[in-house]
Design an enzyme around this catalytic site. Structure first.
Site, PDB file in Angstrom:
ATOM      1  N   LYS A 116     -13.223  -7.744  -6.565  1.00 51.14           N
ATOM      2  CA  LYS A 116     -13.592  -7.948  -5.166  1.00 51.14           C
ATOM      3  C   LYS A 116     -15.067  -8.359  -5.148  1.00 51.14           C
ATOM      4  O   LYS A 116     -15.961  -7.493  -5.184  1.00 51.14           O
ATOM      5  CB  LYS A 116     -13.375  -6.681  -4.342  1.00 51.14           C
ATOM      6  CG  LYS A 116     -11.911  -6.291  -4.137  1.00 51.14           C
ATOM      7  CD  LYS A 116     -11.812  -5.065  -3.246  1.00 51.14           C
ATOM      8  CE  LYS A 116     -10.395  -4.812  -2.777  1.00 51.14           C
ATOM      9  NZ  LYS A 116      -9.502  -4.343  -3.858  1.00 51.14           N
TER      10      LYS A 116
ATOM     11  N   LYS B 186       0.856  -1.178   0.000  1.00 52.35           N
ATOM     12  CA  LYS B 186       0.000   0.000   0.000  1.00 52.35           C
ATOM     13  C   LYS B 186       0.896   1.234   0.000  1.00 52.35           C
ATOM     14  O   LYS B 186       1.820   1.351   0.835  1.00 52.35           O
ATOM     15  CB  LYS B 186      -0.892   0.013   1.243  1.00 52.35           C
ATOM     16  CG  LYS B 186      -1.897  -1.130   1.317  1.00 52.35           C
ATOM     17  CD  LYS B 186      -3.095  -0.879   0.433  1.00 52.35           C
ATOM     18  CE  LYS B 186      -4.172  -1.911   0.651  1.00 52.35           C
ATOM     19  NZ  LYS B 186      -5.364  -1.659  -0.210  1.00 52.35           N
TER      20      LYS B 186
END
Length: 684
Positions: free
Chosen positions: A252, A137
């Site tokens: 997702k 990230k």
């Protein structure tokens, strides 16, 4: 249908460029059919990213639970998390059990936002765990710091061996005060020769024109992630992909409407030549395992897709996660049913695999008494064809070598697993010498059954300190652990005579079993439950084994799965039926006294109460006699008794009503009574 809230709390704050998460909403739904079967699904919400609110979810669930029939198609795409939950709950109900799949799913290791030092430490942990694809990230630290951090990571993780992905969560499209555009940052990353595989969502979602330009000009391939959320119709989806032309899609399921909707994205991706992978949306183990099972099926049918790591390594993020039905090993996600098991030495774990066997053999802290175990492990995983060598204990003659096929050995192990109801994950201890069949088969059972097997040095008093499910011991070892017996569920006793003096001391609350077998049958082919203060029941056959006898009473064993067919033994038994018998003694020990046969083991059992006060080893044997051929003698391993005590002892034995006169010892002799290494009396 019923539901309950189960908010998930993060182990530590989960920081992205969007926000910091400390906890998140989650719900579990349960769907039942008329037969009472249940299926469970999960509603996973990510504040600030999910398109539905927690209030909207609760309101719809309250309505849904009043319906007698639940259909996925009836749930609007504006509630994707509920659609995903119902879809996976119905799959769970149909499966009627835990999610499972074959093989491991390659996944990436995830590095959350932190200070540079903290992120580098996370990378080290992932590398040590065997991950080959690492996703970071980015977007909250100053860009130049992240660039230097990525250079350091690439030095630790060379591109020949490791794949690096980065996820900006839209951060490169925001003003960070550094004067750099998103494209300039992507170019800087490329010019640093970091060989970055891809960047997820470099700018915020919804800016189609800017995203299209970035996808066309970025030197680093772009993957769309948040961009897919809220795009419901297939025509809108196609228009988005044709306009932006990304290299990758991130799917997702719980954010885009479930598995079936994800498959529609996949169809479009294949049509347009776009590659993709699946990631979790911070689900608990319930949702994560459902996604894993689904994607494993797709990958199995599409081998060309298996090279891309999936983003399913988030199962350890929460303090209150549900029980896991999965495990991660060397960067792959496995269903719990596939757990390899492990061998544990001094707290260090080595998986039951070829690599684990080699690591165990090379382990510098491994003591010399484990050499045989190391050789056995390496041979097992490196040579799947050659027969396996076993050495007899010498209780019925000189020790000799016997070869068994690998299939026979595995069959024996499986028989034991079934009979004693020992499941994957069983905590067991190997306390027997690996050189003989009992110890070697404990190791094989652990490999085949996927146990966690602690090994301790074989001794007359094993050092058992941890709570365990299963252990095999000789009667001598068992006696040494009394009265403070370790915490254990099941104990298998063998390799020697289990005398009443020991049986009556066995603690309650533990399953004690006595095994019957030999090297020729690959350990026990029968067993019986042993309970303090109760008579011994007959021995009962293990699965795939049956018995008969010859006219002289010798036991004949058939266990074709072990390669044992019509094995005539030296054992005399009273056969009850094809699966049960009472053991009497050994034929080779039988004494022919005046034409009458005396079985020493039977006599020894019947005189045990009389011999107990002497507290010494004893046996019955025959010696040559001119008149009788052989006469019965009592041999005692103790100091010589005076004549009066000898006469009194023989008279007591002769007074036993259960002992025929011709079984009575005619005299007493003194001498050492030898036992084998596993405690069996050596009569020869």
């Amino acid at each position: 249908m019923t539901y309950r809230a189960h908010p998930l709390t993060f182990n530590k704050p989960a920081q992205t460029s969007r926000d910091v998460l400390y906890h998140k909403p989650s719900f579990f739904i349960t769907i039942c059919d008329k037969s009472g079967r249940k299926g469970v699904g999960e509603i996973s919400l990510i504040p600030g990213l999910s398109i539905e609110s927690e209030e909207e979810v609760r309101s719809y669930l309250d309505t849904l639970k009043t319906k007698r029939v639940v259909n996925v198609e009836d749930i609007p795409l504006t509630l994707p998390s509920i659609k995903f939950a119902v879809e996976t709950a119905l799959r769970s109900l149909k499966r009627d059990g835990e999610a499972h799949w074959s093989g491991g799913i390659t996944i990436n290791g995830l590095v959350w936002m932190d200070c540079v030092k903290g992120m580098l430490e996370q990378v080290d942990v992932l590398v040590n765990k065997g991950f080959k694809t690492i996703k970071l990230k980015v977007g909250t630290l100053p860009f130049h710091e992240e660039l230097e951090m990525l250079r350091e990571i690439r030095r630790k993780c060379p591109s020949e061996e490791f794949t690096l992905r980065i996820d900006a969560n839209g951060a490169f499209g925001k003003d960070a005060g550094d004067g750099m555009t998103a494209l300039e940052k992507l170019e800087a990353l490329s010019n640093a020769d970091l060989n970055i595989h891809s960047i997820e969502q470099p700018i915020p979602a919804g800016q189609y024109d800017k995203m299209a330009i970035l996808c066309a000009t970025s030197p680093i391939p772009i993957a769309l992630d948040e961009e897919l959320i809220g795009v419901h119709s297939q025509s809108e989806r196609k228009a988005l992909l044709e306009k932006t032309k990304p290299k990758y899609l991130i799917l997702k399921p719980s954010l885009i409407g479930g598995l079936a909707e994800s498959e529609k994205w996949i169809e479009l991706a294949h049509e347009l030549g776009i590659r993709w992978w699946v990631t979790s949306a911070l689900e608990s183990n319930v949702g994560l395992s459902a996604i894993a099972e689904w994607i494993a099926g797709i990958l199995e049918n599409n081998p060309n897709l298996q090279g891309l790591a999936q983003g399913l390594g988030t199962g350890g993020l929460f303090t209150n996660n549900t029980a896991s039905t999965m495990f991660i090993e060397n960067g792959k996600l496995y269903a719990q049913q596939q757990r390899l098991g492990s061998i544990v030495l001094h707290g260090q774990t080595f998986p039951f695999s070829r690599a684990g066997a080699n690591d165990f053999k090379a382990h510098k802290g491994r003591p010399s008494w484990t050499d045989g175990i190391a050789r056995t492990l390496v041979d097992w995983f490196q040579d799947s064809e050659s027969p396996i060598l076993f050495k007899t204990s010498g209780s019925s003659g000189p020790p000799r070598n016997i070869l068994h096929t690998r299939d026979s050995v595995i069959s024996s192990a499986k028989d034991s697993l079934t009979f004693f109801k020992l499941n994957p994950g069983t905590r067991a201890v190997l306390a027997l010498p690996i050189d003989f069949v009992a110890g070697k088969l404990m190791l094989v059972r652990a490999i085949v059954g996927r146990w966690n097997l602690e090994i301790i040095e074989p001794s007359s008093r094993p050092a058992c300190t941890n709570d365990i499910d299963f252990i095999a011991l000789t009667p001598l070892q068992c006696a040494s652990l009394l009265p403070d017996f370790p915490v254990v569920s099941k104990v298998l006793l063998g390799g020697g005579v289990l005398r009443d003096s020991l049986k009556n001391k066995l603690p309650e609350g533990i399953e004690f079993w006595e095994g019957f077998g030999m090297t020729e049958t690959l350990t026990h082919i029968a067993a019986r439950r042993v309970i303090s203060g109760k008579d011994n029941p007959p021995f009962t056959a293990l699965p795939g084994v049956d018995f008969n006898t010859r006219p002289d009473g010798a036991l004949v064993i058939n266990a074709p799965n072990r390669g044992v067919v019509h094995l005539v033994t030296d054992d005399l038994v009273e056969l009850i039926d094809a699966q049960n018998f009472i053991w009497l003694g050994r034929q080779s020990s039988v004494i022919n006294s005046g034409g009458l046969k005396v079985i020493p083991e039977v006599v020894e059992q019947k005189i045990r109460s009389i011999m107990r006060p002497l507290d010494c080893a004893y046996l019955i044997r025959g010696i040559e006699d001119e008149g009788l051929g052989e006469k019965v003698m009592l041999r005692i391993d103790s100091k010589k008794l005076n004549p009066e005590d000898e006469d009194a002892l023989l008279r007591k034995i002769a007074s036993l009503e259960t002992l025929p006169a011709y079984h009575n010892p005619r005299g007493i002799e003194y001498g050492t009574i030898k036992t084998s290494i596993v405690g069996k009396i050596q009569r020869l």
